[in-house]
Design a protein around this motif. Structure first.
Motif, mmCIF file in Angstrom:
data_model
loop_
_atom_site.group_PDB
_atom_site.id
_atom_site.type_symbol
_atom_site.label_atom_id
_atom_site.label_comp_id
_atom_site.label_asym_id
_atom_site.label_seq_id
_atom_site.Cartn_x
_atom_site.Cartn_y
_atom_site.Cartn_z
ATOM 1 N N SER A 107 38.257 48.159 40.345
ATOM 2 C CA SER A 107 39.255 47.253 40.902
ATOM 3 C C SER A 107 40.426 48.017 41.481
ATOM 4 C CB SER A 107 39.730 46.290 39.816
ATOM 5 O OG SER A 107 40.282 47.021 38.741
ATOM 6 N N THR A 126 33.806 47.648 35.528
ATOM 7 C CA THR A 126 34.543 47.130 36.684
ATOM 8 C C THR A 126 35.109 48.249 37.559
ATOM 9 O OG1 THR A 126 36.605 47.050 35.444
ATOM 10 C CG2 THR A 126 35.278 45.043 35.445
ATOM 11 N N CYS A 131 35.766 44.887 43.061
ATOM 12 C CA CYS A 131 36.734 44.177 43.914
ATOM 13 C C CYS A 131 37.480 43.116 43.106
ATOM 14 C CB CYS A 131 36.070 43.565 45.150
ATOM 15 S SG CYS A 131 35.375 44.812 46.240
ATOM 16 N N GLU A 132 36.977 41.898 43.068
ATOM 17 C CA GLU A 132 37.618 40.854 42.267
ATOM 18 C C GLU A 132 36.931 40.857 40.912
ATOM 19 O OE1 GLU A 132 38.431 36.516 43.717
ATOM 20 O OE2 GLU A 132 36.870 36.434 42.202
#
Lengths: 342, 342
Positions: free
Chosen positions: A156, A154, A144-145
């Motif tokens: 995103s 990650t 997400c963030e």
């Protein structure tokens, strides 16, 4: 020295049960455990301590650090993560960190306490920062963030592209003064969404105006307050873009209180597509994020790390979709000035 | 046989560190632990296994079983629980159980696996049912939706009284046909709220009508569907009482789609007072529950059980409040028939 068979005979259980009791005491009933341990004492049996107590074993628990449980976007992320964890035979432990670093560190430490196998972090802060170097980094996935140029895998969204698309949607509807109510200060999401907004404004040959950008924190109250500021401007915007649906719903209330109509007097757009977005009046134009997929992918990537599976991608970017609903519309010229009819 | 001092010397650490490594390996850094255990091996040191591995020790973790993370009422409960846990030095592990018994059992078993010290259950199901008798019941507190005549300490609302108060509020506004959109089948909350609704209807001398009661499940979609059924009745209700704010917000959308106004044509009431309730259009009349206090109290009672503190109350009933907002109003007589003007 006595052996494991003697312990089993004394305890009245199988050798396998003695072995299991020593290796994974949590997997046997308390009664059995007590009998086995009494027999271990009685027989003077000494298994290799290192082997039984400190062998690397999995707990089956995954920790997910959630900045705020109250935001329903995260509820959807968690729902996807929960299903993926269950399907893979893991338990998902949710930790409400309120976005506070001390709590994030404390919950992440469950991995060091051998109470969890890995961590999913939904905010741009590394809970293992300073405590480990590259080699002995516990399994962790950042979704997400995400931390830019961080050391963790990650998942995103392309927030620049998403905010640009929404701003372009509003420009295409004829809006020239578009207000932006931003998310939390310091959030990479907010930095990226601001960048996307600015790109769209510039590429359309419009002027950037600081008065049209105000701070928020993704909450209902921030949207309400932000809309109040925007509406008080002498030259108020004809469209408001909020970086979360909750802020947009807060803004909607304020706009109505000022006696203005959405979308006739002012267009309004959100971000996230929370369930409530389709239920507000008018339904909210927003950026749909595959929230459940953030959770699913994060769990899959984390388990791949824990189980040392070959993990193909370290940085996954999920798709977004602009979902137009009733809250945005073509600008209606207030005067019969033909220059507005573009 | 070698002793602990020799181990400390070989590992280059203090005796206290060796002791801590053996008793609470999770409290020492992995490097230190490896050095100590290598020294234990080298020295042939054999501490009492029973004492080091199986002593009863607390994990500092509390498990809270949440039926659905997506309902923002629970977000408030969790927020209160989180703050109380933190203040007392415990970690709160949230478990999204989706109201499924198998998952509830699995998460509650963290206590047996020595990964948590106690359990808070927010639904009327005993996750230790069948697995333990009274004596060796792990610390557990049942809050929000509670098991009637269960064996666990409880924290609840007087749902009968709350639903009765809301129904009386609508009757006092002149409503005679009041629809009820219920929560999940089998939920004690729903049974109690139905009882309160029926008491108020009967005490006002009005007739109970099965057509005015329909099933739901606390969700937006259930409210939308339930309102559709109610509005399709030949003799449709002039007021709708939904057993959750989310259902009321779903109903609000449907009512508007039918071209009716709230509260002019139909009054609408919810239950919970979620943050969104004050932001919908019109703002929702509802029953405010001290949601955060459910979480706080549950944590306090659980810690009292874990730490064997004297725990005064086993069954706590928290207060509710009727919060009137713009969605309920005095009935406007559709004709100039004086019998409506009461």
């Amino acid at each position: 020295m006595s052996n494991i068979r003697e312990v089993a005979r004394l305890a009245g259980v199988s050798v396998a049960t003695v072995s299991r009791t020593l290796k994974s005491p949590e997997r046997v009933l308390p009664d059995t455990r007590d009998r086995v341990m009494a027999a271990v004492e009685q027989a003077g049996y000494r298994p290799n301590l290192m082997a039984v107590q400190f062998r690397s074993r999995r707990t089956g628990n995954l920790v997910i650090l959630v900045p705020t449980i109250a935001n329903t976007f995260f509820a959807r992320v968690i729902s996807g993560a929960q299903q993926a964890a269950q399907a893979a035979g893991y338990r998902l432990l949710l930790c409400d960190t309120q976005g506070r670093e001390a709590l994030e560190r404390q919950f992440a430490d469950l991995v060091y306490a051998h109470q969890a196998d890995g961590v999913i972090q939904l905010r741009a802060f590394d809970p293992f920062e300073g405590s480990t170097s590259g080699q002995d980094l516990p399994p962790i996935v950042n979704a997400c963030e995400v931390i830019q140029q961080g050391r963790h895998p990650t998942i995103s969204l392309d927030n620049v592209a998403a905010a640009k698309a929404m701003t372009e949607h509003l420009i295409a509807l004829g809006h020239r003064r578009i207000g932006l109510i931003k998310g939390s200060k310091g959030s990479p999401l907010t930095r990226d969404r601001l960048a996307g907004y600015e790109q769209a404004i510039r590429q359309a040959g419009l002027a950037l105006d600081d008065a049209l950008v105000c701070h928020g924190d993704f909450s209902l109250a921030a949207g309400y307050a932000g809309a109040g500021k925007m509406l008080a401007l002498d030259d108020r915007p004809s469209a408001l873009f909020c970086e979360s649906d909750e802020m947009a719903i807060g803004a909607l209330k304020r706009i109505k209180e000022e006696g203005l109509r959405v979308p006739e007097d002012i267009s309004l757009a959100g971000f996230d597509d929370i369930p409530m977005a389709a239920y507000c009046d008018p339904p909210l134009t927003t950026i749909s994020q595959p929230a459940e997929m953030f959770g699913e992918k994060a769990v899959e990537m984390l388990i791949a790390l824990i189980e040392k599976q070959p993990s193909p991608a370290r940085h996954v970017v999920l798709p977004f979709q602009l979902t137009p609903r009733g809250s945005t519309a073509r600008i209606e010229p207030p005067y019969s000035d033909s220059s507005f009819n573009d």
